[in-house]
Design an enzyme around this catalytic site. Structure first.
Site, PDB file in Angstrom:
ATOM      1  N   PRO A  51       8.701  -1.397  -2.215  1.00  0.00           N
ATOM      2  CA  PRO A  51       8.570  -0.879  -3.585  1.00  0.00           C
ATOM      3  C   PRO A  51       8.728   0.634  -3.631  1.00  0.00           C
ATOM      4  CG  PRO A  51       6.412  -1.323  -2.720  1.00  0.00           C
ATOM      5  CD  PRO A  51       7.401  -1.847  -1.700  1.00  0.00           C
ATOM      6  N   CYS A  52       9.868   1.120  -3.236  1.00  0.00           N
ATOM      7  CA  CYS A  52      10.095   2.558  -3.147  1.00  0.00           C
ATOM      8  C   CYS A  52      10.039   3.259  -4.506  1.00  0.00           C
ATOM      9  CB  CYS A  52      11.413   2.825  -2.456  1.00  0.00           C
ATOM     10  SG  CYS A  52      12.690   1.641  -2.835  1.00  0.00           S
TER      11      CYS A  52
END
Length: 100
Positions: A51-52
């Site tokens: 989940p950058c």
DNA sequence: AAAGTGACGCATT
DNA sequence: TAATGCGCCACTT
């Protein structure tokens, strides 16, 4: 795939939905002295495995070169999780996540 | 094996 | 708040 990148990815995956953290925070938790590697690592991670989009810089500003599909995509993902994004920025005092 | 690269942070202006 | 400059180091070629 063993190295610093994996450590960084692991940390990013710990961020709960609806919260964001900073590159510096991740670097700090990992005991790094160079935050650039954190951003570098995420840049290499085009894979959607991490989940950058929950990682922003110290001002809460979104990354200009988001690897997936640009800042607009990142902003979209954040808003869809309930994170208010104003002018490509998030209120860290409200949505910021931090490890101890 | 050496050089190039870089989603940043901080001090200063 | 914005613009500049420098530090710092894993990864790629």
């Amino acid at each position: 795939m063993t190295g610093l990148f994996e450590q960084i990815y692991a940390k990013v995956r710990e961020i709960p939905a609806g919260k964001v953290t900073t590159y510096g925070e991740i670097a700090r938790v990992l005991g790094l002295k160079d935050v650039r590697k954190v951003g570098y690592a995420l840049h290499a991670n085009k894979d959607g495995a991490t989940p950058c989009h929950r990682v922003v810089n110290r001002e809460g500003k979104l990354a200009a070169n988001f690897a997936i599909d640009g800042v607009e995509e990142q902003r979209r993902r954040l808003e869809s999780e309930g994170v208010a994004v104003d002018d490509d920025r998030v209120e860290l005092s409200q949505f910021g996540w931090r490890w101890s």
